[in-house]
Write a protein that holds these residues in place. Sequence first.
Motif, PDB file in Angstrom:
ATOM      1  N   THR A 203       0.579  -1.655  -0.048  1.00 27.87           N
ATOM      2  CA  THR A 203       0.338   0.341  -0.144  1.00 27.87           C
ATOM      3  C   THR A 203       0.629   1.330   0.247  1.00 27.87           C
ATOM      4  OG1 THR A 203      -0.297  -0.342   2.620  1.00 27.87           O
ATOM      5  CG2 THR A 203      -1.505  -1.035   1.771  1.00 27.87           C
TER       6      THR A 203
ATOM      7  N   TYR B  13      -0.402  11.965   7.149  1.00 26.58           N
ATOM      8  CA  TYR B  13      -0.094  11.016   6.684  1.00 26.58           C
ATOM      9  C   TYR B  13       1.389  11.518   8.263  1.00 26.58           C
ATOM     10  CZ  TYR B  13      -1.663   8.357   3.296  1.00 26.58           C
ATOM     11  OH  TYR B  13      -1.995   7.373   2.405  1.00 26.58           O
TER      12      TYR B  13
ATOM     13  N   PRO C  69      -8.347   2.233  22.045  1.00 26.80           N
ATOM     14  CA  PRO C  69      -9.676   1.281  20.999  1.00 26.80           C
ATOM     15  C   PRO C  69      -9.223   0.464  20.673  1.00 26.80           C
ATOM     16  CG  PRO C  69      -8.480   3.841  21.081  1.00 26.80           C
ATOM     17  CD  PRO C  69      -8.400   2.932  21.921  1.00 26.80           C
ATOM     18  N   LEU C  70      -8.025   0.461  19.489  1.00 27.88           N
ATOM     19  CA  LEU C  70      -7.104  -1.022  19.305  1.00 27.88           C
ATOM     20  C   LEU C  70      -7.832  -2.462  19.366  1.00 27.88           C
ATOM     21  CD1 LEU C  70      -4.467  -0.498  16.784  1.00 27.88           C
ATOM     22  CD2 LEU C  70      -6.227  -0.668  16.105  1.00 27.88           C
TER      23      LEU C  70
ATOM     24  N   MET D  75     -11.278  -3.184  19.681  1.00 27.78           N
ATOM     25  CA  MET D  75     -12.060  -2.923  18.617  1.00 27.78           C
ATOM     26  C   MET D  75     -11.738  -4.303  17.888  1.00 27.78           C
ATOM     27  SD  MET D  75     -10.998   0.105  16.504  1.00 27.78           S
ATOM     28  CE  MET D  75     -11.044  -0.473  14.745  1.00 27.78           C
TER      29      MET D  75
ATOM     30  N   LEU E 120       3.542   2.777   8.716  1.00 25.16           N
ATOM     31  CA  LEU E 120       2.924   2.723   7.165  1.00 25.16           C
ATOM     32  C   LEU E 120       3.737   4.643   6.508  1.00 25.16           C
ATOM     33  CD1 LEU E 120       2.047   1.521   4.747  1.00 25.16           C
ATOM     34  CD2 LEU E 120      -0.154   2.496   5.311  1.00 25.16           C
TER      35      LEU E 120
ATOM     36  N   SER F  11      -3.226   2.532   1.584  1.00 25.90           N
ATOM     37  CA  SER F  11      -3.197   3.226   2.419  1.00 25.90           C
ATOM     38  C   SER F  11      -4.201   4.521   3.290  1.00 25.90           C
ATOM     39  CB  SER F  11      -1.689   3.958   1.967  1.00 25.90           C
ATOM     40  OG  SER F  11      -1.986   4.687   0.824  1.00 25.90           O
ATOM     41  N   LEU F  12      -4.585   4.513   2.371  1.00 25.91           N
ATOM     42  CA  LEU F  12      -5.713   5.253   3.393  1.00 25.91           C
ATOM     43  C   LEU F  12      -6.805   5.171   3.850  1.00 25.91           C
ATOM     44  CD1 LEU F  12      -5.634   9.049   3.031  1.00 25.91           C
ATOM     45  CD2 LEU F  12      -7.088   8.451   1.742  1.00 25.91           C
TER      46      LEU F  12
ATOM     47  N   LEU G 276      -6.923   2.121   5.183  1.00 28.85           N
ATOM     48  CA  LEU G 276      -5.832   1.484   6.464  1.00 28.85           C
ATOM     49  C   LEU G 276      -5.742   2.203   7.117  1.00 28.85           C
ATOM     50  CD1 LEU G 276      -4.729  -2.006   6.438  1.00 28.85           C
ATOM     51  CD2 LEU G 276      -2.756  -0.835   5.632  1.00 28.85           C
ATOM     52  N   LEU G 277      -5.585   3.647   6.879  1.00 27.76           N
ATOM     53  CA  LEU G 277      -4.410   4.302   8.101  1.00 27.76           C
ATOM     54  C   LEU G 277      -5.882   4.492   9.141  1.00 27.76           C
ATOM     55  CD1 LEU G 277      -1.823   6.496   6.738  1.00 27.76           C
ATOM     56  CD2 LEU G 277      -2.353   5.066   8.237  1.00 27.76           C
TER      57      LEU G 277
ATOM     58  N   LEU H 174      -8.913   2.949   9.132  1.00 27.35           N
ATOM     59  CA  LEU H 174      -8.399   2.069   9.781  1.00 27.35           C
ATOM     60  C   LEU H 174      -8.247   2.035  11.091  1.00 27.35           C
ATOM     61  CD1 LEU H 174     -11.218  -0.068   8.894  1.00 27.35           C
ATOM     62  CD2 LEU H 174      -9.305  -1.087   9.171  1.00 27.35           C
ATOM     63  N   VAL H 175      -6.813   1.678  11.383  1.00 29.65           N
ATOM     64  CA  VAL H 175      -6.186   1.752  12.599  1.00 29.65           C
ATOM     65  C   VAL H 175      -5.232   2.360  13.477  1.00 29.65           C
ATOM     66  CG1 VAL H 175      -5.245  -0.534  11.602  1.00 29.65           C
ATOM     67  CG2 VAL H 175      -4.252   1.353  10.884  1.00 29.65           C
ATOM     68  N   VAL H 176      -5.792   4.208  12.623  1.00 32.54           N
ATOM     69  CA  VAL H 176      -5.515   5.312  13.391  1.00 32.54           C
ATOM     70  C   VAL H 176      -6.557   6.552  13.448  1.00 32.54           C
ATOM     71  CG1 VAL H 176      -3.751   7.424  13.227  1.00 32.54           C
ATOM     72  CG2 VAL H 176      -3.098   5.104  11.933  1.00 32.54           C
TER      73      VAL H 176
ATOM     74  N   TYR I 122      -9.817   5.958  12.872  1.00 35.42           N
ATOM     75  CA  TYR I 122     -11.707   5.844  13.991  1.00 35.42           C
ATOM     76  C   TYR I 122     -10.712   5.447  15.321  1.00 35.42           C
ATOM     77  CZ  TYR I 122     -15.415   2.642  14.621  1.00 35.42           C
ATOM     78  OH  TYR I 122     -16.042   2.226  15.746  1.00 35.42           O
ATOM     79  N   PRO I 123      -9.721   4.775  15.483  1.00 36.37           N
ATOM     80  CA  PRO I 123      -9.535   4.293  16.900  1.00 36.37           C
ATOM     81  C   PRO I 123      -9.151   5.170  17.347  1.00 36.37           C
ATOM     82  CG  PRO I 123      -8.374   2.735  15.683  1.00 36.37           C
ATOM     83  CD  PRO I 123      -8.922   3.929  14.265  1.00 36.37           C
ATOM     84  N   THR I 124      -8.635   6.664  16.894  1.00 40.07           N
ATOM     85  CA  THR I 124      -8.139   8.163  17.514  1.00 40.07           C
ATOM     86  C   THR I 124      -9.880   8.468  18.136  1.00 40.07           C
ATOM     87  OG1 THR I 124      -6.332   8.513  16.681  1.00 40.07           O
ATOM     88  CG2 THR I 124      -7.329  10.238  17.589  1.00 40.07           C
TER      89      THR I 124
ATOM     90  N   TYR J 268     -12.577   7.148  18.334  1.00 45.76           N
ATOM     91  CA  TYR J 268     -13.456   5.763  19.378  1.00 45.76           C
ATOM     92  C   TYR J 268     -12.272   6.154  20.452  1.00 45.76           C
ATOM     93  CZ  TYR J 268     -14.734   1.367  20.917  1.00 45.76           C
ATOM     94  OH  TYR J 268     -15.551   0.680  21.237  1.00 45.76           O
ATOM     95  N   GLY J 269     -11.156   6.610  21.345  1.00 45.70           N
ATOM     96  CA  GLY J 269     -10.243   6.858  21.874  1.00 45.70           C
ATOM     97  C   GLY J 269     -11.284   7.846  22.695  1.00 45.70           C
TER      98      GLY J 269
END
Lengths: 283, 305
Positions: A94, A117, A131-132, A135, A157, B30-31, B33-34, B36-38, B40-42, B44-45
């Motif tokens: 990616t 980014y 949260p991770l 989830m 990434l 990549s977007l 993915l980020l 999803l793993v950054v 959204y969790p943020t 959520y945090g």
Amino acid sequence: MTIFKTSRGRRLIADILTYAVLVTMTIFCLGPIVWMFLTSLKVEADIVTSQMQYIPRTITFQNYRAIWTQSNFPVLITNSLVVTTITVAICVLTGTLAAYAFSRLSFRGRDRLMLSYLLVRMFPAVMVIIPLFVMMRTVGLVDSRFGLALAYTSFLLPLFVWMLKGFFDAAPKELESAARIDGSTRLGAMVRIILPLARNGLVASSVFIAIAAWNEFIFALMLTTGQGSRTWPVGLQLMVGEFQLPWGVLAAGGILSILPVVILFAIVQRAMVQGLTAGAVKG
Amino acid sequence: MKPALHRGPLTRLGDLSETRYWVYFLLFPSLILLLLVVAYPTLYGFVISVREMRLTRPGLNGWVGAKHYVAMMSDRVFWISLKNTAIWVAAAIAIEVTLGFIAAIALNRNVPGTKLFGVLILLPYFLPNVVAGHMWALLLDPRLGVINDLLVRGGVLSTYKAWFADPATALAATILVEAWHGFPFFALLFLAGLKGIPEDLYKAAAVDGAGPVRQFQLITVPMLRTVITAAVILRVISLVNSPDLLLVLTGGGPGNATQVLSLYAFQTAYREFNFGYAGALSVVMFVILMVFATLYIRFTRVSKE
């Protein structure tokens, strides 16, 4: 003191000073590692003595044998290898596309997107991990190697994209234009011209994130609950708490875990340094 | 030169690459993915920080508004952690910048062997935190530590010292370990910056009669300003965010002598399973970092002009 007067004399003094600084710093940097290595070769009696034993009296590989047999080492190392591999694969697949887009295509909001980014790295790890964890528990990815690798991409990434973009920027635009004039599509030019040109950079960036994934501790500690995905750094840490391992075994474990890092770093050190600095200096 | 392909998926992808959608196609994976793993969790945090969420008491799971933030104001450990974080980061950065500068200047001189020295000096930065931590715990051990032995032999200390167990020295000892681990990062970036300064500038300055000190002030420092700014901010972020080293070395102790915000948040989440309060702590950390970064960048820009 005529030596200070001439420029040759001044340079000689500066050279001596340079070496003094370099040698001192090397001792500071390597001393602890050398000590750990020596400790890992000592028998228990040489470590726990009233009189400090600097050089091992007898050299033993018992500590290495012990860590291999007592610590679930094969499972932990396999987990680390798998997680690292998946992380690198995700980032390369990616991240290469994104880095290419940032380096070669102009579009609205490019700079802002690139900055966001990087901004990702400002989020506290704990803030993202809690949260991770929630989830991943929901979707059943806690204690899975894939889940852990996915979590690693959250901070690796962006780093990969920034580093690789620097290498793409360094590849001459003219060759790409020439290929396009010859009838190659953008995709063709990217695959046949740009990627081979940036090959070293791609390897260096991949190794950099591989090392970071291999070393990672806090995500692995929080997102693993058992043997399913527990990585080597976590295993090493838990061993200390649970069994009060003797220092010799712990030192052997330390040496074993830095060996791949040292080898990889030595191989791609120059390219990696270029990439890191290119990213940081421009950013 | 290109073989006549059937209209296979590759050709179609090639055609797609000529359209204006190509850029979205490249950024999409990549977007996503980020997000999803950054992202959204943020978000959520933030939500967790205004809720009650304890893994040990699943029934408790409701909106509590600013409760955690209010509780934080009268939490003694929070204020200690805040103070320790400031000291820890400031001291570590100061030492690392200084050592990094000295190393970079030495490595940038044209003497034989700098390449090898460079590799050896950069090595600590690439070692795992866990290993670095235990290695230094061994070096500074109150019974078996080689550093204690050297200090006693050299007459600096009279007896072996438990560096990490004494509240007076614990924070300083962890800063030493962090400096060892982190200064190569600065050496690396400063070295790259130094290599980018044209030699002619120094020659011109020398012709104008500027000595080494003036050259350093007038050329080296201004030319390195961007690199220094970038390196410091990156390092501050990672120092504030990662509790790894302190978790391994001291666990925040003795007492709360080495407790920092990231570690406190970590322990609140994974020792007490109080996710709500831990979330609030991380939000505060995030806000402090954002404010710091904004002010810092503005300040360094202003002083450049």
